[in-house]
Write a protein that holds these residues in place. Sequence first.
Motif, PDB file in Angstrom:
ATOM      1  N   UNK A   1       0.930  -1.265  -0.035  1.00  0.00           N
ATOM      2  CA  UNK A   1      -0.136   0.032  -0.004  1.00  0.00           C
ATOM      3  C   UNK A   1       0.875   1.053  -0.010  1.00  0.00           C
ATOM      4  N   UNK A   2       1.883   1.298   0.677  1.00  0.00           N
ATOM      5  CA  UNK A   2       2.830   2.172   0.651  1.00  0.00           C
ATOM      6  C   UNK A   2       3.581   2.643  -0.737  1.00  0.00           C
TER       7      UNK A   2
ATOM      8  N   UNK B   1       3.022   5.766  -3.228  1.00  0.00           N
ATOM      9  CA  UNK B   1       4.080   6.812  -3.719  1.00  0.00           C
ATOM     10  C   UNK B   1       4.427   6.494  -5.095  1.00  0.00           C
ATOM     11  N   UNK B   2       3.718   5.911  -5.965  1.00  0.00           N
ATOM     12  CA  UNK B   2       3.869   5.418  -7.169  1.00  0.00           C
ATOM     13  C   UNK B   2       3.518   6.849  -8.244  1.00  0.00           C
TER      14      UNK B   2
ATOM     15  N   UNK C   1       1.626  -0.762  -9.510  1.00  0.00           N
ATOM     16  CA  UNK C   1       2.313   0.597  -9.480  1.00  0.00           C
ATOM     17  C   UNK C   1       3.355   0.719 -10.174  1.00  0.00           C
ATOM     18  N   UNK C   2       3.556   1.817 -11.094  1.00  0.00           N
ATOM     19  CA  UNK C   2       4.820   1.997 -11.731  1.00  0.00           C
ATOM     20  C   UNK C   2       5.580   3.215 -11.556  1.00  0.00           C
TER      21      UNK C   2
ATOM     22  N   UNK D   1      -0.680  -5.568  -6.788  1.00  0.00           N
ATOM     23  CA  UNK D   1      -1.860  -5.493  -5.778  1.00  0.00           C
ATOM     24  C   UNK D   1      -2.947  -6.371  -6.287  1.00  0.00           C
ATOM     25  N   UNK D   2      -3.319  -7.681  -5.975  1.00  0.00           N
ATOM     26  CA  UNK D   2      -4.371  -8.294  -6.514  1.00  0.00           C
ATOM     27  C   UNK D   2      -5.582  -8.696  -5.609  1.00  0.00           C
ATOM     28  N   UNK D   3      -6.718  -8.629  -5.952  1.00  0.00           N
ATOM     29  CA  UNK D   3      -7.817  -9.268  -5.182  1.00  0.00           C
ATOM     30  C   UNK D   3      -8.557 -10.287  -5.929  1.00  0.00           C
TER      31      UNK D   3
END
Lengths: 793, 264
Positions: free
Chosen positions: A177-178, A182-183, A306-307, A317-319
């Motif tokens: 998440x962090x 910041x991405x 996030x890139x 991140x996958x759900x």
Amino acid sequence: MPFEGIGASVRRKEDARFLSGRGNYTDDINRPGQLHAFIRRSDRPHARINSIDTTAAAKAPGVVAVYTGADMAADNVGGLPCGWQIHNKDGSPMAEPPHPVIAVGKVRHVGDPVAVVIADTKQAAKDAAELIVIDYQDLPAAASLRDAVASGAALVHDDVPGNICYDWHIGDKAMIDAAFAGAAKVVKLDLTNNRLIPNAMEPRAAVGEFDGHSGDYTLYTTSQNPHVIRLLMGAFVLHIPENKLRVVAPDVGGGFGSKIYHYAEEAIVTWAAGKLRRPVKWTAERNESFMSDAHGRDHDSTAEMALDANGNFLALRISTLANMGGYLSTFAPCIPTYLYATLLAGVYKTPLIYCEVKAVFTNTVPVDAYRGAGRPEATFLLERLVDACAHDTGMDRVAIRRQNFIAADAFPYQTPVALQYDSGNYQATLDGCLKAADYAGFEGRRAAAAARGKLRGIGVSTYIEACGIAPSAVVGSLGARAGLYEVANIKVHPTGSVTVYTGTHSHGQGHETTLAQLVCEQLGVPIEQVDVVHGDTAKIPFGMGTYGSRSLAVGGTAMVKAMDKIIAKGKKIAAHLMEASVDDIEFKDNKFTVAGTDKVKSLTDISLAAYVPHNYPIDELEPGLDETAFYDPKNFTFPGGCHIAEVEIDRDTGIVEVVNFVAVDDVGRVINPMIVEGQVQGGVAQGIGQALLEHAVYDSSGQLLSGSMMDYTMPRADDLPNITVATETTLCTHNPLGVKGCGEVGAIGSPPAIINALVDALKAYGVRHIEMPATPQKLWSIIQGGAPRMAAE
Amino acid sequence: MYDFAYQKPSSLADAVKALSADPEAKALAGGMTLIPVLKQRLNKPTVVVDLAKLGLVGVSVSGNTVTISGMTTHGAVAGDAGLKGKIPSLTELASHIGDEAVRHRGTIGGSLANNDPAADYPAAALALGATIKTDRRSIKADDFFQGMFATALEQGELITAVEFPAPEKGAYEKFRNPASRYAIVGVYVAKTAGRVRVAVTGAGQNGVFRHTAMEQALSANFAPDAIAGIATPPDGMNSDIHASAEYRAHLVGVMAKRAVARAY
């Protein structure tokens, strides 16, 4: 002798039998005094069973017995066991509701067994089954993933709140998440992995037999792993010790995963044979295959990447919601966890990955592994997301992949999701595939197609998978209730021919040829003198069967180990016969020689001496030349590669033609190139089937709408292009053959290549994603919905 | 399947008698629909009357009329050189029914009598203005088809032959169900002196129908552009997991235009 060892495209030994109709399948087996079982199945998605009246059926002509779940319970028959336990995020174990062999109290999907009629003929059993009167109280159904997790959803199992089997995760969510916070860029994609029905050519069948004199049971069954069935059914369901239970899986006409599991019908015929003291046979009709063979896939996911500002992947991140169906099939819980989330690194050096998976009960057929098992789901998600990253950042689809690849010199490579890749070269498979597909020349072909009124697109998929399952200690720590080693027994007969007894099982893969080639290679025996035997617990010491592309990497290695023992023993015999030191004996090309001399003994000389030990070191060595090895792998193997699809869409109808397909795979060392090519082509056919054609559709009440070949679209020859198959090899570093496995790569790598090509073809319409199957209607709707952004005015 | 009695009469009169006497009797005219239905236990006939020995096989050409006997297989129709010379679009249609095995068992009479809403032959019969000959009368195609699986045939009435007048040109275009390969939409366009008939199968809830708006437009100008502006309303179209009513309605237009363009 012609070259028949590793690398030779030897024609398949088994094909003469199959192609001339001399295969021996389970339905070909008929035992004296045999009865026939027919199963009355639920036509209700979800209902309470108020009562079952079998009186009329029991009196019908030819009927010997009618049994319900209550009869099995009265006999202390256990439920069908689940072979893998997953733990929730909080450490508690998954919900594992009972799975009665025949439904008790409730039915939970269309096709759930409610009663079985056993009669002199199948016809009589089927007639009588219609006379069973079942008083159902229909219940609201949880027919889809979204329905089942909605608040107030009907509960498939009364004691499983929210229908959640487990809520599992991997990775450090706070860190991820962090990283997202910041991405520079976040790319998000919602996507579904469509539900599939395996449809092996041979329907499932089972014959149970009981020998009243010895008390021995025999089960003939369409299984990919007879020892596993013996273990599960013997220990958990019917309480028969292994020494009294033989399981035979003879020729099996395709499995694709669907014949791994222990199914109700196996227990029913075995149990009934014991009760009735007569053999009992059951063979599925095709409509039963649709509603009782475990289905595959069926995920709903949200994926986010996030890139950084340069297009480097920072975090994933996958759900995922994963459908389990009405009950837990044998290995269902591990598919959307350890065969899925652990593959989400793909071929990329993404440093942080988090995946949470909720497994959900629904009023549908149980879902379990199907060719690829978790890895196609991971690959589709990742390779679609990477294309979406290119789309959203404006980067080139190939360039963004290349930039984020794990470097060829970075192996062994530890992913952030537990796996350690031993070898690979993703640049090489990508480059080989781009060249073979003439990727550089595509825009010319697109323009030429446009001139013909067709929308042409090209799609790339660079994938990895994990095969050769699996190190027992590792999978044990992850919840497996079995070891995943393999066993080989090699008998060198007195006159030098060889029989291999393998714990793997061939149901179309060609093991009788490929495994025999290992013997040609290592012992120098001509292939016609090598037989491979599998599928009978009375013949094979033990085995875990065939799935997860494991037979060569694990079973083949067990053979190598057993042949090492053969050679070691042979050297001792040779040393005795040639009066030399064992350290001076060398073995090559079927011959034992004494180093530095012209003394030579053939393997046949040695085997004859071993079985006729007149001149033999009998004080030091046992007679015989018969060795067994168990092999537990050190790691998974990691086949990977690149698939490129080229498609043309007809604007007016939405019909898709796959005009070119190239697969360049790294499957490790290739034993039989012809068989590898066939395996990849078959896998690609199934992948194209998933991408364009196949879909198990339930309506909102839980009825299966695609319940026959009239509505479930199996791929046919004219749906498929010529498929170009090539290999770029890096060797597996932890097995002596250097092999990785090839059975599933086609089905894993191909679906996203097809969808990426379709999205490319429709890019003028503003399309970013297309769900599978990409049917003509779906594509037509897209074309109708969005006027081309760059329409020629 | 359930048990049933089986008869294979060698005279038309015997066959008609057997089928007329018993409302639960079923005619077997190839069986490409009936046998699967029986296997699925969706029908429980008392007796199955096999029409294979009635001698109702063959294709004959007389002037501008082609007569196909009722028990002629799709394969025989597809391969008939005389018919191909007169109505090549009909032999082509027959060559794309089902698969090779089906074409060697299924018959034209069986197909028309069954009037499956996704079958191909009803479109040909309606577009070409065929006459259905039975054991007792002649029925115009316009009067024969009476909705999904319903025809003008009476209890026990058997199709002996189908007469097709040869058109100037015609073509059949089919959009197949990807799974069953039946027509989701099939459009047969036939141009005869001065007028055009357009028959649509697969699409409509009531089975095969004539597309009068297209017929009028094409009668005035036999060209794809003539029907480009004719929208087919989705009301009354079938809808299933493969194709919505809207999609079918759209495909009617596409298939019709293609048939006109290709008519030969």
